[in-house]
Design a protein around this motif. Structure first.
Motif, short mmCIF file in Angstrom:
data_model
loop_
_atom_site.label_atom_id
_atom_site.label_comp_id
_atom_site.label_asym_id
_atom_site.label_seq_id
_atom_site.Cartn_x
_atom_site.Cartn_y
_atom_site.Cartn_z
N MET B 187 0.69 -1.13 0.04
CA MET B 187 0.12 -0.14 0.13
C MET B 187 0.71 0.98 0.04
N THR B 188 0.23 2.34 -0.71
CA THR B 188 1.08 3.50 -0.64
C THR B 188 0.20 4.45 0.38
N ILE B 189 0.95 5.00 1.45
CA ILE B 189 0.44 5.73 2.40
C ILE B 189 0.80 7.16 2.58
N VAL B 190 -0.07 7.99 2.75
CA VAL B 190 0.34 9.30 3.31
C VAL B 190 -0.19 9.46 4.78
N ILE B 191 0.91 9.75 5.60
CA ILE B 191 0.46 9.83 6.91
C ILE B 191 0.57 11.38 7.43
N ILE B 192 -0.46 11.60 8.03
CA ILE B 192 -0.33 13.07 8.74
C ILE B 192 -0.37 12.88 10.15
N GLU B 193 0.87 13.46 10.79
CA GLU B 193 1.04 13.15 12.19
C GLU B 193 1.62 14.33 12.75
N HIS B 194 1.58 14.31 14.33
CA HIS B 194 2.28 15.51 14.96
C HIS B 194 3.17 14.66 15.82
N VAL B 195 3.12 13.29 16.07
CA VAL B 195 4.16 12.71 16.80
C VAL B 195 5.53 12.33 15.91
N MET B 196 6.39 13.06 16.21
CA MET B 196 7.57 12.85 15.32
C MET B 196 8.47 11.57 15.31
N ARG B 197 8.16 10.73 16.43
CA ARG B 197 8.50 9.47 16.46
C ARG B 197 7.79 8.71 15.48
N VAL B 198 6.77 8.71 15.26
CA VAL B 198 6.04 7.95 14.29
C VAL B 198 6.38 8.48 12.81
N ILE B 199 6.57 9.44 12.54
CA ILE B 199 7.20 10.01 11.39
C ILE B 199 8.59 9.44 11.09
N ARG B 200 9.40 9.52 12.07
CA ARG B 200 10.60 8.86 11.99
C ARG B 200 10.72 7.43 11.67
N GLU B 201 9.84 6.90 12.51
CA GLU B 201 9.97 5.32 12.38
C GLU B 201 9.22 4.88 10.96
N LEU B 202 8.36 5.54 10.56
CA LEU B 202 7.40 5.09 9.44
C LEU B 202 7.98 5.54 7.93
N THR B 203 8.07 6.83 7.95
CA THR B 203 8.20 7.36 6.57
C THR B 203 9.57 7.59 5.89
N GLN B 204 9.29 7.53 4.53
CA GLN B 204 10.71 7.60 3.91
C GLN B 204 10.98 9.15 3.28
N ARG B 205 9.93 9.70 3.31
CA ARG B 205 9.98 11.15 2.98
C ARG B 205 8.77 12.04 3.87
N VAL B 206 9.42 13.26 3.85
CA VAL B 206 8.49 13.86 4.89
C VAL B 206 8.06 15.49 4.11
#
Lengths: 307, 240
Positions: B187-206
């Protein structure tokens, strides 16, 4: 549990069909009234399941009534054909009007449906071919007014309405309706074509109301725009019955219609002129203490006994 | 391959410019994070792309198709699905029925097939006791159910709008694993988030938004050290 349900339905149906063998003309007339209100209450509830509150019941009821009257008088349709004409006319008009009206929501939709009924009434009242304010008389009512045959026609309409309601509850229409009622944004985001479903459901429920209106005219043999055919009674009574019986269910409006019609009729005989007061009190108490209606109360009882 | 491309997307609410000239690309099988302070236009961006609002100007292309003017349900049918920032369960339906709505109307499955697929999704997301009403579910379960409802439409692109909000540490960990699991199915996912740890763990690009504009874009490491992002959003204390 499942087979019990079918068995009860079968027994009820047999009793209902054989009713003319056991009771006289007056109780049969009473049964006709119950069936008329039942079909109206149920069809109103079917649209409410999508969250759309309609006050247009009397409008489509009257439209169907006039369709029956006009097709019988001018085209010589036989009674059953004229009933079909009533359903088709009401359904088509609802689909056409719904195309613009169903973009409105909540109070705006409710008020516009009320106004629609008024528009139909004003048209019927002012055209020459519809008999103006005097209305029209039907040359011959269906089955020459034979009590048993007319009752069976009414019963068929009632059963048809119940079947359509059950179909609406068991198929994807149930999921479309509920999601639209709960949250339109979620519904649309999940792929529900909200407008399409609303138009379909509005057309079907209006067709039922038109059919019932046609049957009413075939029963009593006349149309009269101001006090009878477009009467506000055909808006208020069905809504009250559905509320008392329990919304969003098939059997709630059915129970509500039977109960309130019987109560209204017996009160009318016992305390003439005072019956409306008692009737009102029943309504207030019912709605205050049983907000889920009778069906809601029954479901609650089942839950408690299961625990 | 690029599956979502927005060109100059602008959204105005009266005099308020919520999005201005936003150009974002999302590639297939990528997890893209969107971050930014409150009111920066993250949710508006989701709403414009997923169809609740039409953009004032600009162009949205999805899988090479222009979907700018499509309605919400048409975008769902095209293959874009989303969850909501605030929980929005359909309270008239129970857990599995909620998910079935997505399967039936998003993908056009029959009632029976929808039930089967929804049950599979429940299993995939560890949702048990699927006939429960919403009132008997925990916040985490409702969030997972909403993800399942979105997945049931069998999308090509999934928007997750603040799925971690309101979850505790353990639940957040579980949700991160859930998102990974979904991503691993392609799946291709766009994730909107305030928790930076989540962004760090999951995303390839911000992508960082501020005042409705794209402030900067890049890997987590690059973005989190960008002085403009630190000033606008992260604050001086943030570690690189």
């Amino acid at each position: 549990m499942k087979y019990w349900k079918y068995l009860i339905c079968a027994v009820l149906l047999i009793v209902a069909v054989s009713l003319p063998k056991f009771i006289g003309v007056y109780p049969l007339q009473m049964a006709n009234i119950i069936l008329i209100y039942m079909a109206l209450a149920l069809s109103w509830d079917m649209l409410l399941r999508t969250g759309q509150l309609s006050f247009g019941i009397a409008g489509f009821f009257g439209l169907g009534g006039y369709a029956t009257m006009l097709t019988s008088t001018y085209f010589g349709f036989n009674p059953l054909l004229s009933l079909m004409a009533a359903a088709i006319t009401a359904g088509l008009v609802a689909a056409l009007v719904g195309y613009s009206v169903l973009r409105l929501r909540a109070l705006y939709f409710a008020i516009v449906t009320l106004a629609l009924g008024e528009i139909f009434r004003v048209i019927a009242q002012n055209l020459e071919i519809t008999g103006g304010t005097e209305g029209m008389l039907l040359k011959q009512t269906m089955f020459k007014g034979d009590a048993a045959s007319t009752y069976w026609v009414m019963l068929a309409i009632g059963v048809l309405t119940i079947i359509i309601s059950i179909i609406f509850q068991k198929t994807r229409i149930h999921y479309a309706s509920t999601s639209i009622r709960n949250d339109e944004i979620v519904a649309a985001s999940s792929g529900v074509n909200i407008f399409k479903y609303l138009v379909i459901i509005f057309a079907v429920t209006s067709a039922i109301q038109g059919l019932v209106g046609g049957a009413y005219v075939q029963l009593y043999g006349f149309v009269e725009p101001t006090a009878t055919t477009f009467s506000i009674n055909f808006v208020l009574m069905p809504i009250t019955m559905a509320l008392l019986g329990g919304l969003y269910t098939t059997w709630g409006p059915v129970i509500g219609a039977v109960l309130l019609s019987v109560i209204a009729e017996s009160l009318k005989l016992r305390i003439p002129y005072g019956h409306l007061l008692v009737y009102g009190i029943i309504m207030v108490v019912g709605i205050l203490w049983f907000p889920g209606g009778i069906m809601g109360f029954i479901k609650k009882m089942f839950k408690i006994s299961n625990q | 391959m690029t599956i979502l491309k927005t060109t100059g997307v602008t959204k105005q609410f009266g005099g308020l410019v919520a999005l201005s000239d936003v150009n974002v690309e999302v590639n297939e099988n990528e997890i893209v994070g969107i971050i930014g302070p409150n009111g920066s236009g993250k949710s508006t961006f989701t709403n414009v792309v997923a169809g609740v609002y039409l953009p004032t100007s600009g162009k949205i292309e999805f899988c090479g198709q222009d979907i700018t003017q499509k309605t919400t349900h048409e975008k769902c049918h095209a293959g874009i699905s989303r969850t909501f920032q605030l929980m929005r369960p359909l309270i008239g339906l129970n857990m599995i029925q909620n998910i079935m709505v997505g399967a039936m109307f998003g993908k056009g499955h029959s009632l029976k097939e929808a039930r089967k697929r929804s049950a599979e999704l429940c299993k995939f997301l560890d949702l048990e006791n699927v006939e429960r009403p919403i009132s008997a579910m925990t916040a985490l379960e409702i969030k997972k159910m909403e993800i399942a409802r979105a997945l049931a439409t069998e999308p090509k692109l999934l928007f997750l709008d603040e799925v971690m909000a309101g979850l505790n540490k353990d639940e957040t960990m579980e949700m991160i694993n859930t998102v990974r699991k979904i991503h691993s199915r392609g799946m291709t996912i766009v994730i909107i988030e305030h928790v930076m740890r989540v962004i760090r763990e999951l995303t390839q690009r911000v992508v960082v938004l501020e005042w409705g504009k794209v402030l900067c874009e890049g890997t987590y490491e690059k973005v989190s050290c960008d002085q403009r992002v630190i000033t606008a959003y992260l604050g001086e204390e943030a570690e690189c």
